[in-house]
Design a protein around this motif. Structure first.
Motif, PDB file in Angstrom:
ATOM      1  N   ASN A 189       0.990  -1.078  -0.211  1.00  0.00           N
ATOM      2  CA  ASN A 189      -0.543   0.633  -0.235  1.00  0.00           C
ATOM      3  C   ASN A 189       0.740   1.437   0.036  1.00  0.00           C
ATOM      4  O   ASN A 189       1.993   0.826   0.147  1.00  0.00           O
ATOM      5  CB  ASN A 189      -0.950  -0.165   1.744  1.00  0.00           C
ATOM      6  N   ARG A 190       0.427   2.398  -0.155  1.00  0.00           N
ATOM      7  CA  ARG A 190       0.805   3.877  -0.622  1.00  0.00           C
ATOM      8  C   ARG A 190       0.088   4.521   0.255  1.00  0.00           C
ATOM      9  O   ARG A 190      -1.452   4.470   0.844  1.00  0.00           O
ATOM     10  CB  ARG A 190       1.542   4.139  -1.669  1.00  0.00           C
ATOM     11  N   HIS A 191       0.897   5.907   1.070  1.00  0.00           N
ATOM     12  CA  HIS A 191       0.072   6.697   1.225  1.00  0.00           C
ATOM     13  C   HIS A 191       1.061   8.144   1.518  1.00  0.00           C
ATOM     14  O   HIS A 191       2.645   8.010   1.426  1.00  0.00           O
ATOM     15  CB  HIS A 191      -0.034   6.051   3.346  1.00  0.00           C
TER      16      HIS A 191
ATOM     17  N   GLU B 218      -4.585  13.870   1.617  1.00  0.00           N
ATOM     18  CA  GLU B 218      -4.377  12.752   1.857  1.00  0.00           C
ATOM     19  C   GLU B 218      -4.433  11.891   0.427  1.00  0.00           C
ATOM     20  O   GLU B 218      -5.798  11.227  -0.011  1.00  0.00           O
ATOM     21  CB  GLU B 218      -4.713  12.394   3.071  1.00  0.00           C
TER      22      GLU B 218
ATOM     23  N   GLU C  79      -4.309   7.363  -0.481  1.00  0.00           N
ATOM     24  CA  GLU C  79      -4.075   6.015   0.332  1.00  0.00           C
ATOM     25  C   GLU C  79      -4.394   5.295  -1.054  1.00  0.00           C
ATOM     26  O   GLU C  79      -5.648   5.590  -1.484  1.00  0.00           O
ATOM     27  CB  GLU C  79      -4.344   5.611   1.738  1.00  0.00           C
TER      28      GLU C  79
ATOM     29  N   GLY D  46       5.212  10.996   2.262  1.00  0.00           N
ATOM     30  CA  GLY D  46       4.849   9.576   2.381  1.00  0.00           C
ATOM     31  C   GLY D  46       5.301   8.582   2.618  1.00  0.00           C
ATOM     32  O   GLY D  46       6.618   8.184   3.254  1.00  0.00           O
TER      33      GLY D  46
ATOM     34  N   GLN E  63       6.657  -0.137   7.302  1.00  0.00           N
ATOM     35  CA  GLN E  63       6.530   1.070   6.567  1.00  0.00           C
ATOM     36  C   GLN E  63       7.952   1.777   6.343  1.00  0.00           C
ATOM     37  O   GLN E  63       8.578   1.242   6.725  1.00  0.00           O
ATOM     38  CB  GLN E  63       5.989   2.497   7.832  1.00  0.00           C
TER      39      GLN E  63
END
Length: 128
Positions: free
Chosen positions: A49-51, A63, A65, A99, A113
């Motif tokens: 996943n990405r944020h 933001e 995600e 991010g 992370q």
């Protein structure tokens, strides 16, 4: 180019302003960014996943995600890298992004992370 290493994963980002896709008169500034993710560790990892946190110079914060990057959840073997190009539009001619990626070690399924260093999105005429 900015670079950051987190838990053996090196993330480097380079940006470019895209005037052909921008319309400053309508507050539309388009930037492309190239991300290189290098696995410097000893285990294969998968980007899950990405944020992103996106800022522009008028104080707006967004933001974003989602799963993977540009439709992929790549597995990166030790010593290998994954590179992709994506884009971001701003309402101002200066902004920034930062991010994280959620990565998973293939060997044990452990998630961790990886920090994406903050980078700036600046039109070339602002640099003069």
């Amino acid at each position: 180019m900015v670079t950051r290493i987190t838990e053996g994963v090196k993330v480097s980002v380079d940006t470019i302003y895209q005037p052909e896709y921008s319309n400053p008169a309508n507050e539309h500034f388009m930037f492309a960014y190239r991300v290189n993710i290098e696995n410097m560790g000893e285990y294969s990892v998968q980007l899950m996943n990405r944020h992103w946190t996106i800022f522009d110079s008028n104080g707006t914060k967004r933001e974003v995600e989602g799963e993977g990057v540009v439709g992929q959840q790549p597995v990166i073997e030790p010593g290998n890298n994954h590179e992709y190009v994506s884009g971001c539009n701003l309402k101002t001619d200066i902004g920034s992004m930062k991010g994280s990626y959620e990565m998973k070690r293939i060997a044990d399924g452990q998630s961790f992370q990886v920090n994406i260093p903050e980078f700036y999105l600046i039109t070339p005429y602002k640099l003069n």
